[in-house]
Design a protein around this motif. Sequence first.
Motif, mmCIF file in Angstrom:
data_model
loop_
_atom_site.group_PDB
_atom_site.id
_atom_site.type_symbol
_atom_site.label_atom_id
_atom_site.label_comp_id
_atom_site.label_asym_id
_atom_site.label_seq_id
_atom_site.Cartn_x
_atom_site.Cartn_y
_atom_site.Cartn_z
ATOM 1 N N ASN A 1 -3.687 10.856 -3.267
ATOM 2 C CA ASN A 1 -4.569 11.697 -2.460
ATOM 3 C C ASN A 1 -4.289 13.187 -2.678
ATOM 4 O O ASN A 1 -3.276 13.722 -2.259
ATOM 5 N N ALA A 2 -5.205 13.819 -3.381
ATOM 6 C CA ALA A 2 -5.254 15.281 -3.534
ATOM 7 C C ALA A 2 -3.959 15.877 -4.065
ATOM 8 O O ALA A 2 -3.532 16.956 -3.634
ATOM 9 N N SER A 3 -3.325 15.199 -5.017
ATOM 10 C CA SER A 3 -2.083 15.724 -5.593
ATOM 11 C C SER A 3 -2.365 16.894 -6.531
ATOM 12 O O SER A 3 -3.404 16.944 -7.198
ATOM 13 N N LYS A 4 -1.404 17.821 -6.604
ATOM 14 C CA LYS A 4 -1.504 18.952 -7.524
ATOM 15 C C LYS A 4 -0.583 18.776 -8.732
ATOM 16 O O LYS A 4 -0.536 19.642 -9.598
ATOM 17 N N ASP A 5 0.161 17.663 -8.741
ATOM 18 C CA ASP A 5 1.033 17.400 -9.881
ATOM 19 C C ASP A 5 0.477 16.228 -10.704
ATOM 20 O O ASP A 5 -0.710 15.918 -10.621
ATOM 21 N N GLU A 6 1.327 15.562 -11.459
ATOM 22 C CA GLU A 6 0.880 14.493 -12.350
ATOM 23 C C GLU A 6 1.072 13.094 -11.746
ATOM 24 O O GLU A 6 1.312 12.130 -12.477
ATOM 25 N N THR A 7 0.968 12.983 -10.425
ATOM 26 C CA THR A 7 1.167 11.696 -9.764
ATOM 27 C C THR A 7 0.230 10.627 -10.326
ATOM 28 O O THR A 7 0.653 9.512 -10.646
ATOM 29 N N LEU B 1 -6.513 0.845 12.663
ATOM 30 C CA LEU B 1 -5.837 1.502 11.548
ATOM 31 C C LEU B 1 -5.193 2.828 11.986
ATOM 32 O O LEU B 1 -4.971 3.059 13.171
ATOM 33 N N PHE B 2 -4.914 3.695 11.029
ATOM 34 C CA PHE B 2 -4.197 4.943 11.329
ATOM 35 C C PHE B 2 -5.181 6.051 11.708
ATOM 36 O O PHE B 2 -6.177 6.259 11.005
ATOM 37 N N GLY C 1 -4.186 13.750 3.324
ATOM 38 C CA GLY C 1 -3.830 13.099 4.583
ATOM 39 C C GLY C 1 -3.315 11.694 4.358
ATOM 40 O O GLY C 1 -3.991 10.872 3.743
ATOM 41 N N VAL C 2 -2.111 11.437 4.875
ATOM 42 C CA VAL C 2 -1.479 10.140 4.660
ATOM 43 C C VAL C 2 -2.233 9.024 5.370
ATOM 44 O O VAL C 2 -2.322 7.905 4.870
ATOM 45 N N SER C 3 -2.782 9.302 6.562
ATOM 46 C CA SER C 3 -3.506 8.262 7.299
ATOM 47 C C SER C 3 -4.750 7.822 6.551
ATOM 48 O O SER C 3 -5.037 6.623 6.444
ATOM 49 N N ASN C 4 -5.493 8.788 6.038
ATOM 50 C CA ASN C 4 -6.693 8.457 5.269
ATOM 51 C C ASN C 4 -6.334 7.611 4.050
ATOM 52 O O ASN C 4 -7.020 6.629 3.738
ATOM 53 N N ALA C 5 -5.244 7.975 3.365
ATOM 54 C CA ALA C 5 -4.824 7.228 2.179
ATOM 55 C C ALA C 5 -4.431 5.805 2.535
ATOM 56 O O ALA C 5 -4.809 4.848 1.844
ATOM 57 N N VAL D 1 0.850 -1.188 0.000
ATOM 58 C CA VAL D 1 0.000 0.000 0.000
ATOM 59 C C VAL D 1 0.887 1.239 0.000
ATOM 60 O O VAL D 1 1.740 1.403 0.873
ATOM 61 N N ILE D 2 0.673 2.111 -0.986
ATOM 62 C CA ILE D 2 1.467 3.327 -1.122
ATOM 63 C C ILE D 2 0.553 4.552 -1.123
ATOM 64 O O ILE D 2 -0.251 4.720 -2.044
ATOM 65 N N PRO D 3 0.624 5.422 -0.113
ATOM 66 C CA PRO D 3 -0.056 6.708 -0.201
ATOM 67 C C PRO D 3 0.798 7.651 -1.044
ATOM 68 O O PRO D 3 2.015 7.741 -0.850
ATOM 69 N N ALA D 4 0.204 8.350 -1.988
ATOM 70 C CA ALA D 4 0.985 9.176 -2.908
ATOM 71 C C ALA D 4 0.378 10.571 -3.029
ATOM 72 O O ALA D 4 -0.698 10.739 -3.600
#
Length: 326
Positions: A41-47, A186-187, A71-75, A9-12
Motif C-alpha cells: 500500500n502506497a510504498s515509496k521504496d521497492e517493496t 473488519l478494521f 493505511g494499514v486497516s485498508n490494506a 495477510v500481510i499489509p506492506a
Amino acid sequence: MFGADITVVIPAHNAEAFITEALDSINNQTVLPHKVIVVENASKDETYSCVDRYALESVVPIELIHTDCAGVSNARNIGFNFADTRLIALLDADDVYMDDFIEKAIDTFVRDPELVLFFGNRQAFSGNEWHEHGLLENTRVIRLPGCKLGCARKITGGLFEALLYGNFVSCSGAVVSREASFKAGLFPTNLRNSEDRFFFCMLALQGDAAYTLSTTHGYRVNSESASRSANADLLFLQSDMVLLMLWAELYQIDQRKIRKVTFARQKMAYDYLYTSAEKGTSDFIKGVRLVKLLNLNLRWAKIVFLFAKSVKNTIELNLSKSNFLS
C-alpha cells in the motif's frame, strides 16, 4: 504439511528492508498455509518489486496486490476480501512467525471449530538480538477464566471487557475466523491508532477465543515503530474514540456492555489525569480541559485530589530545579 485452510495477510508499506524475513518465516512453517496475500500500500521504496521477485521461488503461493491508498486497516481489509479460506492469519511486514505458529493455530481450531480467534505471545527483537520477556504474562488475559485446549487455553468469559482497557492481542500473532471477522466489520479505516483494539473488541463479541503463552511471533523494534508512538494526549483521544465507537455499535443492543464501556472510559480518563498530574499543575489543567470536551461524568472529589497531587508535584519539580541551579 502443505495447503492448510488458512491464508496469511500481510499489509506492506515501505517494507523493502524486512519483508523477505517475514516471508521466509512463513515458508519455514511446519504447517504451510494455503497462500499468502501481500497488500502493498502506497510504498515509496521497492517493496512491490521485492515481493514480486520473492514470489517466483516461494514454496507457498504469494498473491501480490497493490493499492495507492495508504493505511494499514485498508490494506488488511483488502486482504480479507481476497482471501478464500476459513481462517486468516495476520502478519505485519516487519515481524516474523516462529516455525510452529500456524501448526499451533490449526490444532487449536481443529479442537474447537467454533473459535473466532487464536492468538499467541510475542517477543521483541532488533537485528539478531531477542529480548527475554514476552507480552501476555503482564496483561489482563492471565486473569480471565478459561480451560485447557490442547497447546492453548480457551477463554470462557471476559475477553471483550478486558480489551476495553487496552489491547493485548498482537496482530502478527492472531489467527481469525474470516466469517466472524466480516461480522465484526473488519478494521476501521477512520482510526490512525488503536484500529486493532477496536477490531478485536468487536471480534470478541462474535464468539470464543483461545491463546497460548508460548512465543508465536517476533515483534521487530525499529526506528519506524518508535516514530509511530503517539503522545499521551493523542493516545488518550484515540483510545476514547475507540470506546465511543464501541458504545455506538452496542447502543440499544446490550446495555450491560454499554455500562462496561462507560466505566472503561471513566477509568481511562482518571488514568490520563493521574499521568498529567505527575507532570505538574499546568499539564493537569490542560488534561482537565481535554477531558471536559469529551463530556465524561467524573467525580469532583477525585479531580480535586488529583489537582492537589499536581500542585505537590509542581512544587517538588521547582525545588529540584532550584537546588540544581544553586
